[in-house]
Design a protein around this motif. Sequence first.
Motif, PDB file in Angstrom:
ATOM      1  N   SER A  63      -6.787  -2.327  -6.392  1.00 11.89           N
ATOM      2  CA  SER A  63      -5.970  -1.692  -5.366  1.00 11.89           C
ATOM      3  C   SER A  63      -6.654  -1.765  -4.005  1.00 11.89           C
ATOM      4  O   SER A  63      -6.021  -2.075  -2.996  1.00 11.89           O
ATOM      5  CB  SER A  63      -5.687  -0.239  -5.735  1.00 11.89           C
ATOM      6  N   LEU A  64      -7.942  -1.488  -3.984  1.00 10.42           N
ATOM      7  CA  LEU A  64      -8.697  -1.576  -2.740  1.00 10.42           C
ATOM      8  C   LEU A  64      -8.718  -3.001  -2.209  1.00 10.42           C
ATOM      9  O   LEU A  64      -8.528  -3.236  -1.009  1.00 10.42           O
ATOM     10  CB  LEU A  64     -10.114  -1.058  -2.962  1.00 10.42           C
ATOM     11  N   ASN A  65      -8.899  -3.978  -3.082  1.00 10.66           N
ATOM     12  CA  ASN A  65      -8.910  -5.382  -2.660  1.00 10.66           C
ATOM     13  C   ASN A  65      -7.540  -5.839  -2.169  1.00 10.66           C
ATOM     14  O   ASN A  65      -7.450  -6.621  -1.220  1.00 10.66           O
ATOM     15  CB  ASN A  65      -9.386  -6.279  -3.797  1.00 10.66           C
ATOM     16  N   SER A  66      -6.480  -5.363  -2.797  1.00 11.88           N
ATOM     17  CA  SER A  66      -5.130  -5.722  -2.344  1.00 11.88           C
ATOM     18  C   SER A  66      -4.855  -5.179  -0.953  1.00 11.88           C
ATOM     19  O   SER A  66      -4.241  -5.844  -0.126  1.00 11.88           O
ATOM     20  CB  SER A  66      -4.081  -5.191  -3.312  1.00 11.88           C
ATOM     21  N   TYR A  67      -5.319  -3.962  -0.685  1.00  8.96           N
ATOM     22  CA  TYR A  67      -5.137  -3.405   0.649  1.00  8.96           C
ATOM     23  C   TYR A  67      -5.914  -4.216   1.680  1.00  8.96           C
ATOM     24  O   TYR A  67      -5.418  -4.486   2.768  1.00  8.96           O
ATOM     25  CB  TYR A  67      -5.577  -1.943   0.693  1.00  8.96           C
ATOM     26  N   ASN A  68      -7.124  -4.611   1.325  1.00  9.74           N
ATOM     27  CA  ASN A  68      -7.927  -5.399   2.255  1.00  9.74           C
ATOM     28  C   ASN A  68      -7.327  -6.777   2.506  1.00  9.74           C
ATOM     29  O   ASN A  68      -7.530  -7.354   3.571  1.00  9.74           O
ATOM     30  CB  ASN A  68      -9.360  -5.548   1.738  1.00  9.74           C
ATOM     31  N   ASP A  69      -6.572  -7.306   1.540  1.00  6.61           N
ATOM     32  CA  ASP A  69      -5.901  -8.590   1.712  1.00  6.61           C
ATOM     33  C   ASP A  69      -4.582  -8.457   2.464  1.00  6.61           C
ATOM     34  O   ASP A  69      -3.960  -9.458   2.795  1.00  6.61           O
ATOM     35  CB  ASP A  69      -5.645  -9.251   0.358  1.00  6.61           C
ATOM     36  N   GLY A  70      -4.127  -7.231   2.692  1.00 12.47           N
ATOM     37  CA  GLY A  70      -2.894  -7.020   3.439  1.00 12.47           C
ATOM     38  C   GLY A  70      -1.678  -6.738   2.586  1.00 12.47           C
ATOM     39  O   GLY A  70      -0.575  -6.612   3.106  1.00 12.47           O
ATOM     40  N   ASP A  71      -1.835  -6.639   1.291  1.00 11.74           N
ATOM     41  CA  ASP A  71      -0.718  -6.366   0.376  1.00 11.74           C
ATOM     42  C   ASP A  71      -0.616  -4.858   0.164  1.00 11.74           C
ATOM     43  O   ASP A  71      -1.196  -4.311  -0.771  1.00 11.74           O
ATOM     44  CB  ASP A  71      -0.946  -7.095  -0.940  1.00 11.74           C
ATOM     45  N   ILE A  72       0.127  -4.197   1.036  1.00  9.98           N
ATOM     46  CA  ILE A  72       0.228  -2.738   0.998  1.00  9.98           C
ATOM     47  C   ILE A  72       0.971  -2.277  -0.253  1.00  9.98           C
ATOM     48  O   ILE A  72       0.543  -1.348  -0.937  1.00  9.98           O
ATOM     49  CB  ILE A  72       0.931  -2.204   2.268  1.00  9.98           C
ATOM     50  N   GLU A  73       2.077  -2.924  -0.569  1.00 12.72           N
ATOM     51  CA  GLU A  73       2.875  -2.503  -1.720  1.00 12.72           C
ATOM     52  C   GLU A  73       2.123  -2.753  -3.030  1.00 12.72           C
ATOM     53  O   GLU A  73       2.170  -1.941  -3.947  1.00 12.72           O
ATOM     54  CB  GLU A  73       4.218  -3.241  -1.726  1.00 12.72           C
ATOM     55  N   GLY A  74       1.417  -3.858  -3.123  1.00 13.28           N
ATOM     56  CA  GLY A  74       0.610  -4.128  -4.312  1.00 13.28           C
ATOM     57  C   GLY A  74      -0.515  -3.124  -4.465  1.00 13.28           C
ATOM     58  O   GLY A  74      -0.836  -2.700  -5.572  1.00 13.28           O
ATOM     59  N   ALA A  75      -1.128  -2.732  -3.348  1.00 12.28           N
ATOM     60  CA  ALA A  75      -2.195  -1.731  -3.394  1.00 12.28           C
ATOM     61  C   ALA A  75      -1.652  -0.388  -3.845  1.00 12.28           C
ATOM     62  O   ALA A  75      -2.298   0.315  -4.626  1.00 12.28           O
ATOM     63  CB  ALA A  75      -2.846  -1.602  -2.017  1.00 12.28           C
ATOM     64  N   ARG A  76      -0.459  -0.052  -3.391  1.00  7.60           N
ATOM     65  CA  ARG A  76       0.152   1.217  -3.806  1.00  7.60           C
ATOM     66  C   ARG A  76       0.465   1.202  -5.305  1.00  7.60           C
ATOM     67  O   ARG A  76       0.206   2.167  -6.016  1.00  7.60           O
ATOM     68  CB  ARG A  76       1.427   1.450  -2.992  1.00  7.60           C
ATOM     69  N   ARG A  77       0.996   0.085  -5.789  1.00  5.46           N
ATOM     70  CA  ARG A  77       1.334  -0.041  -7.215  1.00  5.46           C
ATOM     71  C   ARG A  77       0.077   0.005  -8.087  1.00  5.46           C
ATOM     72  O   ARG A  77       0.046   0.715  -9.091  1.00  5.46           O
ATOM     73  CB  ARG A  77       2.087  -1.350  -7.437  1.00  5.46           C
ATOM     74  N   LEU A  78      -0.953  -0.724  -7.700  1.00  3.62           N
ATOM     75  CA  LEU A  78      -2.188  -0.726  -8.487  1.00  3.62           C
ATOM     76  C   LEU A  78      -2.885   0.630  -8.437  1.00  3.62           C
ATOM     77  O   LEU A  78      -3.492   1.058  -9.426  1.00  3.62           O
ATOM     78  CB  LEU A  78      -3.123  -1.827  -7.986  1.00  3.62           C
ATOM     79  N   GLY A  79      -2.818   1.322  -7.306  1.00  8.57           N
ATOM     80  CA  GLY A  79      -3.387   2.662  -7.221  1.00  8.57           C
ATOM     81  C   GLY A  79      -2.679   3.643  -8.130  1.00  8.57           C
ATOM     82  O   GLY A  79      -3.312   4.489  -8.767  1.00  8.57           O
ATOM     83  N   ARG A  80      -1.365   3.513  -8.203  1.00  3.49           N
ATOM     84  CA  ARG A  80      -0.597   4.376  -9.105  1.00  3.49           C
ATOM     85  C   ARG A  80      -0.956   4.085 -10.562  1.00  3.49           C
ATOM     86  O   ARG A  80      -1.123   5.008 -11.366  1.00  3.49           O
ATOM     87  CB  ARG A  80       0.898   4.155  -8.845  1.00  3.49           C
TER      88      ARG A  80
END
Length: 108
Positions: A63-80
């Motif tokens: 989730s942290l890596n997805s946010y750093n790559d710019g994928d906000i929705e993916g980071a939210r999904r992986l965090g959940r």
Amino acid sequence: MSRYAPSSDLKEALDSSPEANTEDDKTEEDMPMPKNYLWLTIASCFCPAYPVNIVALVFSIMSLNSYNDGDIEGARRLGRNAKWVAVASIIIGLVIIGISCVVHFTRK
């Protein structure tokens, strides 16, 4: 050609006006960072459900890596996903601790 043709300076000034920037043009800096629940997954690593703990930790880091790559929705999904797997890990760990205490203290 008309003598009142707009110059490029006037066009640039109009393009950078506050009215030109709408809410649809939000950048990554405007979006708040979604929760990755890293603290919860680290806390769940102290429970004795090790394969599930590691999966929760991996989801949190992804989730942290997805946010750093710019994928906000993916980071939210992986965090959940990290949150729910960590909660399941804590519950499984508490059940294992409870069963081991019951077995240990009911022996003769």
